[in-house]
Design an enzyme around this catalytic site. Structure first.
Site, PDB file in Angstrom:
ATOM      1  N   ASP A 383       0.965  -1.276   0.004  1.00  0.00           N
ATOM      2  CA  ASP A 383       0.073   0.135   0.183  1.00  0.00           C
ATOM      3  C   ASP A 383       0.897   1.480  -0.134  1.00  0.00           C
ATOM      4  O   ASP A 383       1.820   1.378   1.020  1.00  0.00           O
ATOM      5  CB  ASP A 383      -0.826   0.017   1.410  1.00  0.00           C
ATOM      6  CG  ASP A 383      -1.672   0.950   1.297  1.00  0.00           C
ATOM      7  OD1 ASP A 383      -1.422   2.107   0.928  1.00  0.00           O
ATOM      8  OD2 ASP A 383      -3.045   0.938   1.885  1.00  0.00           O
ATOM      9  N   VAL A 384       0.789   2.031  -1.076  1.00  0.00           N
ATOM     10  CA  VAL A 384       1.535   3.394  -1.092  1.00  0.00           C
ATOM     11  C   VAL A 384       1.298   4.274   0.230  1.00  0.00           C
ATOM     12  O   VAL A 384       2.232   4.802   0.844  1.00  0.00           O
ATOM     13  CB  VAL A 384       1.179   4.107  -2.255  1.00  0.00           C
ATOM     14  CG1 VAL A 384       1.910   5.334  -2.316  1.00  0.00           C
ATOM     15  CG2 VAL A 384       1.436   3.191  -3.529  1.00  0.00           C
ATOM     16  N   ASP A 385      -0.021   4.299   0.642  1.00  0.00           N
ATOM     17  CA  ASP A 385      -0.260   5.203   1.863  1.00  0.00           C
ATOM     18  C   ASP A 385       0.485   4.756   3.253  1.00  0.00           C
ATOM     19  O   ASP A 385       1.270   5.268   3.957  1.00  0.00           O
ATOM     20  CB  ASP A 385      -1.749   5.135   2.073  1.00  0.00           C
ATOM     21  CG  ASP A 385      -2.344   6.560   2.607  1.00  0.00           C
ATOM     22  OD1 ASP A 385      -1.444   7.434   2.803  1.00  0.00           O
ATOM     23  OD2 ASP A 385      -3.459   6.679   2.804  1.00  0.00           O
ATOM     24  N   ASP A 386       0.368   3.327   3.164  1.00  0.00           N
ATOM     25  CA  ASP A 386       1.090   2.764   4.423  1.00  0.00           C
ATOM     26  C   ASP A 386       2.690   2.752   4.540  1.00  0.00           C
ATOM     27  O   ASP A 386       3.336   3.264   5.393  1.00  0.00           O
ATOM     28  CB  ASP A 386       0.728   1.296   4.625  1.00  0.00           C
ATOM     29  CG  ASP A 386      -0.671   0.951   5.129  1.00  0.00           C
ATOM     30  OD1 ASP A 386      -0.858   0.569   6.402  1.00  0.00           O
ATOM     31  OD2 ASP A 386      -1.800   1.110   4.296  1.00  0.00           O
TER      32      ASP A 386
END
Length: 691
Positions: A383-386
Site C-alpha cells: 500500500d503506497v499510503d502505508d
C-alpha cells in the site's frame, strides 16, 4: 472581552498523558497495535451465507452474529451502510437473508419491518451486483440477473481496453475467482433449504431489466449493449478457451493465496476463492481450502454476546499511526515512549516487502520492491499510503538500522507515481475512468486512480527526507494537488471521510513541500476548514459526502475528524488560531476518565457504495497526535511543524539548530551523517527553538 478558549499547558499535558497511557495499554507485546476494523451488516451477513453455502454451519457463532445484525438494524427497518445512515437496499437484503438462514422467522417483527422496507425500495431485484451474485449462488435469481463477465477475460492482453490489470487490486482479487463461479454457476448446498422469494417485488423469473438505468454516462448505455451481445454469444465460446481461462484464473489465485492472511487479505476475495476451489472439486481437507478458512476465521471479532466479521485487518496502518502519535506525545516531556516506539519500528521494519514483485509491477516493471502492506502480510499488494506513513515514522525515530528500509521505500514510492503527478493506493495509472460504467461496476469503484490524500502523504514523506533530486517528483505532485482542489477550497479524500480527511492530508503536504502559507490554495482551504467547525468546537463529516460529491455535516462532532482539522490548520502555521484552540477544548472536554474518546460514527471508506469502515483506533491515536502537536508548538517560539505529517525539510532545520547551538556548518556535514543522525537532532532543535 474575549470568550475564546485559552491554551492551558497543564490541562493539555494531562490529556496527553492520559491518552498516551490508554494507547500504550493497547500495544501488543511484540510492539504492534491492531484495532477492530468494522464494516456494516454486509460482511457478517456474507459470512453467514458462506457457511450455509458450504454446509459448514457453526450454530453458536451464527446466533451471536444474529445478535449483532439485529442490534445494528435501523429505525427505517433496514440496514444502513454506516452508523445512523439511511436505508441501504443491498445491505438490507443481505442482512435479511442471513437472519433468515440463522433461523429468524419471517413473521418476527424485525423481519417484517425489514421485508417491508426492502419491498418499499423496489425489492431484492434492485440490489447491487454483488448482492445479486449472492442470490444467484443460492438459486434465488437466474444467472441472467448478473452482468456477463466471461472467464475468457483472463486471456485479454494488457493493451486491450478492459483486462484484469486495468482493475484495482481489490476488484482484481475478487473478480478472478468470481469469473470461475460465473462460468460454472454452482449452487449453494443450503442444507436448511432457505429461500428468499418474499423479498422480491417481481418474481425473479419474470424480471427482464436486471441491468437498467439511470446510467451515469453514455458509457453505461454502450456497455449495456455490449452486455446484451455477450449474453447471446457467450455460449458459443470455445470450450478449449474456457478451460484454459479457468486454469489461468486458478493459477492467478494460487500465486496470491497469501497463507493464513488470505487472498488479497480481504474477506470477499477469500470467500470467492473458497467457493472457486469448491466448485472445481477440491476436497474439503485440501490444504488450500483449509488455509482459506483459517484466514477467514482470523477476521472474526467474537465476544460472549456478539460476533461480526471484519473485511480485513489493519495492523501496519494502526501501528504506524499509533507510532506517530506516541513519538509526538514523547516530545511533550510527560510521556516516556522510546522503548515502545523502538519495538513498534522494529516490528514494522520486519514487514517491509522487498522480495516480491507484486501486481503493481505489471505497470511499473522497473520499480524496486520496498513497500508495506496494510495487513500483517499481503506481499503482492503493498500500500503506497502505508508505505509513506511507516517510512516517515522510521525516519523520524532515527534508528540507523532502518535507514536502508526508508531508502527502499523512497525509491518504490517514486517509481509508483502516476503520469498525472499523483499516487493511487496500490497501482500506478489505474485510471481508465470509463470502466466504472460497465454493468458489473454499479458501485463505481472498479479503479484505483490517484487521490489527494495518498498523494499528500507521499509528498510529506519525500519532503521530510529532503533529497534535492526528488524535487521534480514533488513539483509534479503539487501541480496535481493544485488541479484537484474543490471550488470551496477543500480536497476530496478517498480513504477517509472525506473532505476533512483530504484537506488535512493536503495541507500537511503543502507545508512539508515548502508551499507558502499565504498561497491562495492554502488560504482557501483554511477558510473552508474554519467555516465548517461546529458550535461545540469539533468537526464532523458524514459518510454521505462520498455519494453526493460534497461535504455533508455529521449529526455530531467526532474526535478523529476534529484532530484531522486541527492538524491541517497547525501544519500551515495556525497553532494559535481560535479554531484550533476550540478544537483542543472540545477534545479535552470529551475525553473519558480512561484517557480515551468515544466515537460512534464511521470514519472511512472501504469499497464505496459496497461497504464503509469504522477504524476503532482513530478515536485514540489521532486526538493524541493533535493535542501533542499543539502542546509542542505552543511551548516553543516557532509555530512550524517539523516532522511527521506536515513535516518540511527537517534535516535542514535540524542542521540550522546545530549551527546555532554548536557553531556547526550544516552544509559541510556529510550526507550520510544527515541521513543517519539528523532525526535524533529533533530534541536539540526543539530545545533551541524553545530558547
Amino acid at each position: 472581552m474575549t470568550t475564546e478558549p485559552r491554551f492551558s499547558a497543564p490541562e493539555t499535558l494531562r490529556a496527553i498523558a492520559g491518552a498516551a497511557r490508554a494507547l500504550g495499554r493497547r500495544q501488543n507485546r511484540n510492539g504492534h497495535w491492531v484495532f477492530e476494523l468494522e464494516a456494516d451488516a454486509t460482511i457478517p451477513a456474507e459470512y453467514v451465507l458462506l457457511e450455509h453455502y458450504m454446509d459448514r454451519i457453526t450454530p453458536g457463532r451464527q446466533a451471536r452474529i444474529g445478535v449483532y445484525l439485529r442490534r445494528i438494524q435501523g429505525e427505517h427497518g433496514g440496514w444502513p451502510m454506516f452508523h445512523a445512515g439511511e436505508f441501504n437496499l443491498s445491505a438490507s437484503v443481505k442482512a435479511y437473508c442471513a437472519l433468515k438462514a440463522i433461523g429468524d422467522a419471517p413473521e418476527a417483527p424485525h423481519m417484517v419491518r425489514a421485508r417491508q422496507a426492502i419491498l418499499g425500495h423496489g425489492g431484492a431485484e434492485r440490489a447491487n451486483v454483488f448482492t445479486r451474485i449472492q442470490l444467484a449462488l443460492y438459486g434465488a435469481i437466474p444467472w441472467r440477473g448478473v452482468p456477463v463477465m466471461p472467464v475468457e477475460i483472463m486471456h485479454l492482453p494488457k493493451w486491450f481496453f478492459f483486462n484484469v490489470w486495468a482493475m484495482s487490486y481489490w476488484a482484481r482479487t475478487c473478480v478472478v475467482p468470481l469469473l470461475v463461479l460465473q462460468a460454472l454457476r454452482p449452487r449453494a448446498r443450503n442444507p436448511r433449504g432457505v429461500s428468499f422469494e418474499e423479498i422480491f417485488w417481481t418474481q425473479p423469473e419474470r424480471v427482464r431489466d436486471w441491468i437498467r438505468g439511470p446510467y451515469r454516462s453514455r458509457w453505461g448505455v454502450a456497455f449495456k449493449h455490449i452486455d446484451t451481445v455477450l449474453r447471446w454469444t457467450e455460449p458459443l465460446f470455445s470450450k478449449v478457451a474456457r478451460g484454459s481461462a479457468i486454469a489461468k484464473a486458478v493459477d492467478f489465485v494460487e500465486e496470491r493465496l497469501n497463507g493464513e492472511d488470505g487472498l488479497g487479505a480481504i474477506y470477499p476475495a477469500m470467500a470467492y476463492a473458497l467457493m472457486m476451489y469448491d466448485v472445481l472439486g477440491y476436497p474439503e481437507d485440501d490444504p488450500r481450502r483449509v488455509t482459506i478458512w483459517t484466514a477467514i476465521d482470523k477476521l472474526l471479532v467474537e465476544t460472549d454476546e456478539e460476533v461480526y466479521c471484519q473485511p480485513c485487518v489493519s495492523p501496519v496502518w494502526d501501528t504506524s499511526l499509533s507510532g506517530h502519535a506516541m513519538i509526538e506525545a514523547a516530545r511533550s516531556g510527560g510521556v516516556e515512549a522510546q522503548r515502545d516506539l523502538d519495538a513498534a519500528c522494529d516490528w514494522l521494519a520486519a514487514r517491509q516487502v522487498t522480495d516480491v514483485r507484486g501486481d503493481w509491477a505489471e505497470v511499473r516493471p522497473d520499480a524496486e520492491p520496498g513497500g508495506w502492506a496494510f495487513q500483517y502480510r499481503n506481499d503482492h499488494y503493498p500500500d503506497v499510503d502505508d508505505t509513506a506513513v511507516v517510512a516517515m515514522l522510521l525516519h523520524r525515530n532515527g534508528r540507523p538500522e532502518h535507514v536502508d528500509a526508508v531508502e527502499r521505500a523512497r525509491r518504490w514510492i517514486i517509481g509508483m507515481q502516476s503520469r498525472n503527478g499523483g499516487w493511487g493506493a496500490f497501482d500506478a495509472d489505474n485510471d481508465r475512468a470509463f470502466l466504472n460504467h460497465i454493468p458489473f461496476s454499479d458501485h463505481g469503484a472498479l479503479l484505483d486512480p490517484p487521490t489527494a490524500d495518498v498523494t499528500g502523504r507521499c509528498i510529506s514523506f519525500l519532503s521530510q527526507l529532503g533529497h534535492e533530486e526528488d524535487r521534480p517528483v514533488i513539483e509534479r505532485a503539487l501541480a496535481y494537488l493544485r488541479a484537484e482542489q474543490e471550488r470551496d477550497g477543500s480536497w476530496f479524500g478517498r480513504w477517509g471521510t472525506n473532505y476533512v480527511y483530504g484537506t488535512w492530508s493536503v495541507l500537511c503536504a503543502l507545508n512539508a513541500a515548502g508551499v507558502p502559507h499565504d498561497d491562495p490554495m492554502v488560504r482557501r482551504a483554511v477558510d473552508w476548514l474554519v467555516s465548517i467547525q461546529r458550535a461545540d468546537g469539533g468537526w464532523g463529516e458524514d459518510e454521505r459526502s462520498y455519494d453526493v460529491g460534497h461535504y455533508v455535516e455529521n449529526a455530531e462532532s467526532l474526535p478523529s475528524q476534529t484532530a484531522w482539522a486541527m492538524l491541517g490548520l497547525m501544519a500551515v502555521g495556525l497553532a494559535d488560531h481560535p479554531a484550533v484552540l476550540r478544537g483542543a477544548s472540545y477534545l479535552q472536554r470529551t475525553q473519558g476518565e480512561d484517557g480515551e474518546w468515544p466515537e460512534r460514527a464511521y470514519n472511512a471508506v472501504g469499497f464505496p457504495r459496497v461497504f464503509y469502515l469504522k477504524y476503532h483506533g482513530y478515536r485514540l491515536f489521532f486526538p493524541l497526535l493533535a493535542l501533542s502537536r499543539l502542546h509542542n508548538l505552543q511551548r516553543g517560539n516557532s509555530r512550524e511543524v517539523g516532522f511527521g505529517f506536515g513535516g518540511g525539510a527537517p534535516w535542514r532545520r535540524a542542521l540550522k539548530a546545530c549551527e546555532a547551538a554548536h557553531g556547526v556548518d550544516g552544509e559541510q556535514v556529510p550526507i550520510f551523517v544527515r541521513v543517519l543522525f539528523v532525526p535524533r537532532f529533533e530534541g536539540a532543535s526543539a530545545t533551541v527553538s524553545a530558547g
